[in-house]
Design a protein around this motif. Structure first.
Motif, PDB file in Angstrom:
ATOM      1  N   GLY A   1      -6.452  -7.034  -2.330  1.00 47.91           N
ATOM      2  CA  GLY A   1      -5.545  -7.830  -1.513  1.00 47.91           C
ATOM      3  C   GLY A   1      -5.975  -9.280  -1.522  1.00 47.91           C
ATOM      4  O   GLY A   1      -6.698  -9.725  -2.418  1.00 47.91           O
TER       5      GLY A   1
ATOM      6  N   GLU B   1      -5.071 -11.233   3.885  1.00 47.60           N
ATOM      7  CA  GLU B   1      -4.898 -10.255   4.965  1.00 47.60           C
ATOM      8  C   GLU B   1      -6.161  -9.430   5.177  1.00 47.60           C
ATOM      9  O   GLU B   1      -6.361  -8.839   6.232  1.00 47.60           O
TER      10      GLU B   1
ATOM     11  N   THR C   1      -1.969  -4.947  -3.001  1.00 44.53           N
ATOM     12  CA  THR C   1      -0.946  -5.480  -2.097  1.00 44.53           C
ATOM     13  C   THR C   1      -0.258  -6.671  -2.756  1.00 44.53           C
ATOM     14  O   THR C   1      -0.871  -7.420  -3.522  1.00 44.53           O
TER      15      THR C   1
ATOM     16  N   SER D   1       2.152  -9.942  -1.708  1.00 49.34           N
ATOM     17  CA  SER D   1       2.663 -10.720  -0.593  1.00 49.34           C
ATOM     18  C   SER D   1       3.819 -11.582  -1.076  1.00 49.34           C
ATOM     19  O   SER D   1       3.670 -12.340  -2.039  1.00 49.34           O
TER      20      SER D   1
ATOM     21  N   LEU E   1       1.721  -2.049  -2.690  1.00 46.04           N
ATOM     22  CA  LEU E   1       2.244  -2.179  -1.331  1.00 46.04           C
ATOM     23  C   LEU E   1       2.711  -3.616  -1.138  1.00 46.04           C
ATOM     24  O   LEU E   1       1.934  -4.547  -1.278  1.00 46.04           O
ATOM     25  N   SER E   2       3.987  -3.764  -0.824  1.00 43.29           N
ATOM     26  CA  SER E   2       4.477  -5.112  -0.570  1.00 43.29           C
ATOM     27  C   SER E   2       4.839  -5.251   0.899  1.00 43.29           C
ATOM     28  O   SER E   2       5.424  -4.337   1.494  1.00 43.29           O
ATOM     29  N   TYR E   3       4.508  -6.405   1.480  1.00 45.74           N
ATOM     30  CA  TYR E   3       4.950  -6.636   2.850  1.00 45.74           C
ATOM     31  C   TYR E   3       6.445  -6.900   2.817  1.00 45.74           C
ATOM     32  O   TYR E   3       6.935  -7.558   1.898  1.00 45.74           O
TER      33      TYR E   3
ATOM     34  N   ASP F   1       7.753  -0.941  -0.750  1.00 47.60           N
ATOM     35  CA  ASP F   1       8.046  -2.348  -0.445  1.00 47.60           C
ATOM     36  C   ASP F   1       8.497  -2.540   1.003  1.00 47.60           C
ATOM     37  O   ASP F   1       8.731  -3.666   1.437  1.00 47.60           O
TER      38      ASP F   1
ATOM     39  N   TRP G   1       0.002  -2.864   9.511  1.00 41.26           N
ATOM     40  CA  TRP G   1      -1.173  -2.162   8.976  1.00 41.26           C
ATOM     41  C   TRP G   1      -1.065  -0.650   9.145  1.00 41.26           C
ATOM     42  O   TRP G   1      -1.447   0.114   8.255  1.00 41.26           O
TER      43      TRP G   1
ATOM     44  N   PHE H   1       1.013   0.654   6.513  1.00 37.29           N
ATOM     45  CA  PHE H   1       0.258   0.603   5.261  1.00 37.29           C
ATOM     46  C   PHE H   1      -0.716   1.778   5.194  1.00 37.29           C
ATOM     47  O   PHE H   1      -0.844   2.455   4.174  1.00 37.29           O
TER      48      PHE H   1
END
Lengths: 44, 403
Positions: B85, B88, B142, B144, B327-329, B366, B389, B392
């Motif tokens: 990451g 974060e 991750t 962002s 993993l996308s925010y 996503d 989180w 996630f």
């Protein structure tokens, strides 16, 4: 005993001599630099 | 009987030849001893890192990000999951993955790797340096959304000569991929200012001519030598890290997470922390250039070089046989709506991300179904909140336990 009359001893001592030089250089300059310039995270 | 006169003469001639060049012979002997010592030092260093990795796993350590040894140790442990990451990772938010999984609640712990400003081009070098170690291994990356509007601002600050050397001279990657990576690296000339070998090798690869490729191939042994020296420095620095971090490993504490209850708890906390601030933001919003208008948002998203780097990262992961979870925010829909950036513009990001990863069939979450959730992220830089989180964590847990 004269070293010059015992070439094997001379060779071993020379090898240690070179090893010492290389080891000295490694100790002086071998440590890496894993730092980086500071990063300004936000610039707007 | 015994040594024949001819053999005796031969031995005397060979010995005489050796002793005729004492400095050369002595230098050669010293070099052999040094190489043997270096190999033994590296092997011992990796063993020490392996023994210590569980107590270092959840910690944010620069050596873990900049080196290879600690990450390699993590990949060799079944119950550790590397998590790549950026900023974060070092924000102390409740339910942060490295904290949530610290006590191996569901059988594994997270190994966070990354620093502020990390993006795909740095991560792919980091992973390339692991080479074949990644084959069949799971990891989390991750993404962002903000990095798809800011072209590599953190690259020079986080650049690792060790990772770059390992990448450009990697025999685990195809020639074509090395060429593409070299081209991207050359768009960041500041990082190669003090790296003459890397700069020279990257330019040879970039040109795509037979003579230049031949020159690059001639350089490979020198590249491997540079890598060996940097790797030994990594071992030395890791030794220091092991000495400075002696606290014992966390005792595993198995439990079955009640995900709905945890989500509710996290949401409550986010509402409290946001207070009077609108859109769930827990800090004052920073108006980044790409948020100033819908046109600017779409333009910077479309032109971002991060898409190219993400493509390279996925190609690299495919070549190395790794099993990543991306993993996308999600974007903060209500906040962006207020800035005049509608869902249709935000959807461009989600769609392009799906399109980028679909050909490789890598796992992707996503969270675009949370686009209208103001509490998933807690600031205008898309950093996850406690609620973000916990979502996630749930995705990571499912990924780790999936076949």
């Amino acid at each position: 005993m004269q070293i010059s009359s015992r070439p094997i001893v001379h060779l071993i001592l020379l090898a240690f001599y070179y090893l010492a030089i290389i080891a000295g250089l490694v100790l002086l300059y071998g440590e890496g630099d894993f730092t980086n310039p500071p990063f300004v995270y936000q610039d707007f | 009987m015994g040594d024949s006169p001819e053999n005796h003469l031969l031995h005397r001639t060979a010995a005489a030849r050796v002793l005729a060049y004492p400095h050369l012979t002595a230098g050669g002997l010293a070099a052999v001893v040094l190489i043997a010592a270096a190999v033994a030092f590296a092997a011992q260093g990796q063993r020490s890192a392996q023994a210590a990795i569980h107590r270092l796993a959840p910690l944010l350590l620069k050596q873990k990000d900049r080196g290879i040894v600690l990450q390699r140790a993590a990949y060799r442990e079944e119950n550790l999951l590397p998590f790549y990451g950026s900023s974060e990772l070092d924000r102390p938010v409740r339910f942060r993955a490295s904290d949530f999984f610290r006590a191996y609640p569901t059988g594994f712990a997270i190994v966070p790797v990354g620093e502020p400003g990390y993006a795909s081009l740095l991560e792919l070098q980091e992973l390339a340096a692991q080479g074949d170690e990644l084959r069949g291994k799971k990891l989390v990356i991750t993404l962002s959304p903000i990095t798809f509007h800011q072209n590599q601002r953190g690259y020079a600050a986080d650049f690792s000569p060790l990772h770059a050397t390992a990448t450009l001279f990697s025999m685990d990657l195809s020639f074509a991929l090395r060429r593409k990576i070299a081209r991207r690296m050359l768009t960041q000339p500041k990082s190669l200012e003090h790296q003459p070998l890397l700069d020279f090798a990257a330019w040879r690869l970039r040109r795509n001519k037979a003579t230049e490729d031949l020159l690059y191939c001639i350089l490979i042994p020198l590249g491997k030598l540079q890598y060996a020296i940097l790797a030994l420095q990594d071992h030395w620095a890791t030794r220091e890290v092991l000495r400075e971090n002696q606290s014992p490993a966390q005792t595993p504490s198995p439990q079955v997470p009640d995900w709905p209850a945890l989500v509710a708890e996290a949401t409550e906390e986010c509402i409290l922390l946001a207070g009077d601030r609108p859109f769930g933001l827990q800090r004052e919003a920073a108006l980044f250039p790409h948020l100033r208008s819908n046109d600017e948002y779409r333009r910077t998203l479309h032109k971002s070089t991060e898409w190219k780097d993400l493509e390279l990262l996925t190609e690299l992961l495919k070549e190395l046989g790794a099993c990543p979870l991306f993993l996308s925010y999600p974007l903060n829909g209500p906040y962006l709506d207020s800035l005049g950036i509608p869902r249709s513009s935000r959807q461009l990001y989600y769609d392009r991300l799906q399109k980028a990863l679909h050909p490789f069939q890598f796992a992707l979450r996503d969270f675009q179904d949370h686009d209208n959730d103001p509490y998933f992220t807690n600031d205008s830089q898309d950093h996850p909140s406690a609620k973000g989180w916990i979502h996630f964590d749930q995705a990571i847990d499912a990924f780790y336990h999936a076949n």
